[in-house]
Design a protein around this motif. Structure first.
Motif, PDB file in Angstrom:
ATOM      1  N   UNK A 105       5.527  66.953  49.109  1.00 15.14           N
ATOM      2  CA  UNK A 105       4.730  67.566  48.051  1.00 15.14           C
ATOM      3  C   UNK A 105       4.410  66.557  46.963  1.00 15.14           C
ATOM      4  N   UNK A 106       3.212  66.664  46.425  1.00 16.60           N
ATOM      5  CA  UNK A 106       2.825  65.991  45.185  1.00 16.60           C
ATOM      6  C   UNK A 106       2.195  67.056  44.310  1.00 16.60           C
ATOM      7  N   UNK A 107       2.733  67.220  43.096  1.00 15.63           N
ATOM      8  CA  UNK A 107       2.235  68.262  42.194  1.00 15.63           C
ATOM      9  C   UNK A 107       2.163  67.714  40.774  1.00 15.63           C
ATOM     10  N   UNK A 108       1.188  68.208  40.030  1.00 11.35           N
ATOM     11  CA  UNK A 108       1.026  67.848  38.630  1.00 11.35           C
ATOM     12  C   UNK A 108       1.784  68.880  37.797  1.00 11.35           C
ATOM     13  N   UNK A 109       2.812  68.457  37.101  1.00 15.04           N
ATOM     14  CA  UNK A 109       3.662  69.368  36.327  1.00 15.04           C
ATOM     15  C   UNK A 109       2.871  70.025  35.198  1.00 15.04           C
ATOM     16  N   UNK A 110       1.813  69.391  34.733  1.00 10.93           N
ATOM     17  CA  UNK A 110       0.987  69.982  33.664  1.00 10.93           C
ATOM     18  C   UNK A 110       0.327  71.278  34.104  1.00 10.93           C
ATOM     19  N   UNK A 111       0.140  71.447  35.420  1.00 12.48           N
ATOM     20  CA  UNK A 111      -0.524  72.650  35.933  1.00 12.48           C
ATOM     21  C   UNK A 111       0.454  73.769  36.271  1.00 12.48           C
ATOM     22  N   UNK A 112       1.759  73.553  36.083  1.00 11.54           N
ATOM     23  CA  UNK A 112       2.741  74.590  36.395  1.00 11.54           C
ATOM     24  C   UNK A 112       2.569  75.757  35.423  1.00 11.54           C
ATOM     25  N   UNK A 113       2.498  76.957  35.963  1.00  9.80           N
ATOM     26  CA  UNK A 113       2.423  78.155  35.124  1.00  9.80           C
ATOM     27  C   UNK A 113       3.768  78.419  34.460  1.00  9.80           C
ATOM     28  N   UNK A 114       4.827  78.150  35.183  1.00 14.29           N
ATOM     29  CA  UNK A 114       6.180  78.306  34.655  1.00 14.29           C
ATOM     30  C   UNK A 114       7.102  77.377  35.436  1.00 14.29           C
ATOM     31  N   UNK A 115       8.093  76.843  34.744  1.00 21.04           N
ATOM     32  CA  UNK A 115       9.156  76.079  35.375  1.00 21.04           C
ATOM     33  C   UNK A 115      10.424  76.497  34.644  1.00 21.04           C
ATOM     34  N   UNK A 116      11.330  77.155  35.366  1.00 20.14           N
ATOM     35  CA  UNK A 116      12.501  77.743  34.718  1.00 20.14           C
ATOM     36  C   UNK A 116      13.670  77.802  35.694  1.00 20.14           C
ATOM     37  N   UNK A 117      14.884  78.014  35.167  1.00 17.76           N
ATOM     38  CA  UNK A 117      16.039  78.178  36.062  1.00 17.76           C
ATOM     39  C   UNK A 117      15.875  79.431  36.924  1.00 17.76           C
ATOM     40  N   UNK A 118      16.489  79.424  38.101  1.00 22.99           N
ATOM     41  CA  UNK A 118      16.397  80.590  38.977  1.00 22.99           C
ATOM     42  C   UNK A 118      17.142  81.790  38.401  1.00 22.99           C
ATOM     43  N   UNK A 119      17.944  81.583  37.360  1.00 20.40           N
ATOM     44  CA  UNK A 119      18.616  82.698  36.697  1.00 20.40           C
ATOM     45  C   UNK A 119      17.667  83.444  35.759  1.00 20.40           C
ATOM     46  N   UNK A 120      16.457  82.920  35.554  1.00 22.39           N
ATOM     47  CA  UNK A 120      15.453  83.542  34.704  1.00 22.39           C
ATOM     48  C   UNK A 120      15.003  84.876  35.301  1.00 22.39           C
ATOM     49  N   UNK A 121      14.642  85.816  34.421  1.00 17.10           N
ATOM     50  CA  UNK A 121      14.233  87.151  34.870  1.00 17.10           C
ATOM     51  C   UNK A 121      12.999  87.125  35.771  1.00 17.10           C
ATOM     52  N   UNK A 122      12.086  86.197  35.538  1.00 16.31           N
ATOM     53  CA  UNK A 122      10.843  86.168  36.294  1.00 16.31           C
ATOM     54  C   UNK A 122      10.977  85.634  37.707  1.00 16.31           C
TER      55      UNK A 122
END
Length: 182
Positions: A105-122
């Motif tokens: 994978x190659x991804x641009x982190x600026x385009x991430x809608x969310x980046x959070x721990x898996x313990x997050x509610x979402x």
């Protein structure tokens, strides 16, 4: 502006069971490999003598298959993921048995809608999202797992991986609004 760069390798926590499986697969690979060679020689010996036995061919195929299966199981015991972050771009590669590297994978982190721990509610809500592509690029379950939601090749994707806290802080520097920490 300062360049952001971090490279990390994530290895599976080595349990005794992994070591036992690795050793047994090595033994199976050698043992059944030798039997495969003997069956191969037996086939040509029978052909040279003018008689042919399908049973020998079947044994050759079975032993060859078990040798290949042992080889595959052995390689699956030594897997790593390499995460490379360079100025907002995240590259993930899979390293198999310290010999083969496969870019995943190659991804641009600026385009991430969310980046959070898996313990997050979402996180659970995003996993249940219909039509989302799941990329599981982690080896160790438990704490330290993060998820990122982004669009990859026109397809909504959720990435589950295990970056270090330092790498997450770099993600936050590039995309402060959408990166959550613990």
């Amino acid at each position: 502006m300062m360049d952001l760069f971090r490279e990390e390798s994530v290895r599976k926590v080595n349990t005794g069971l992994n070591t036992i499986i690795f050793v047994l697969a090595w033994i199976g690979m050698v043992f059944f490999g030798v039997l495969t060679i003997f069956m191969f020689q037996a086939i040509f010996s029978e052909i040279a003598q003018g008689n042919f036995n399908f049973f020998t061919v079947i044994l050759f195929l079975i032993f060859g298959g078990i040798t290949f299966l042992s080889f595959t199981i052995r390689n699956k015991q030594r897997i790593e993921y390499d995460y490379t972050f360079t100025n907002g771009t995240l590259d993930i590669a899979k390293v198999i048995n310290n010999t083969r590297r496969k870019k995943l994978l190659t991804a641009d982190v600026k385009t991430f809608e969310v980046l959070a721990p898996t313990s997050d509610d979402g996180f659970q809500r995003m996993l249940q999202h219909p039509g989302i592509k799941k990329l599981n690029y982690f080896l160790n379950r438990g704490g330290g797992l993060y998820y990122g939601v982004f669009t990859n090749n026109g397809e909504k994707t959720i990435l589950i991986f295990e970056p270090s806290e330092e790498m997450v802080e770099m993600f936050r520097m590039v995309n402060p609004r959408n990166v959550k920490t613990k």
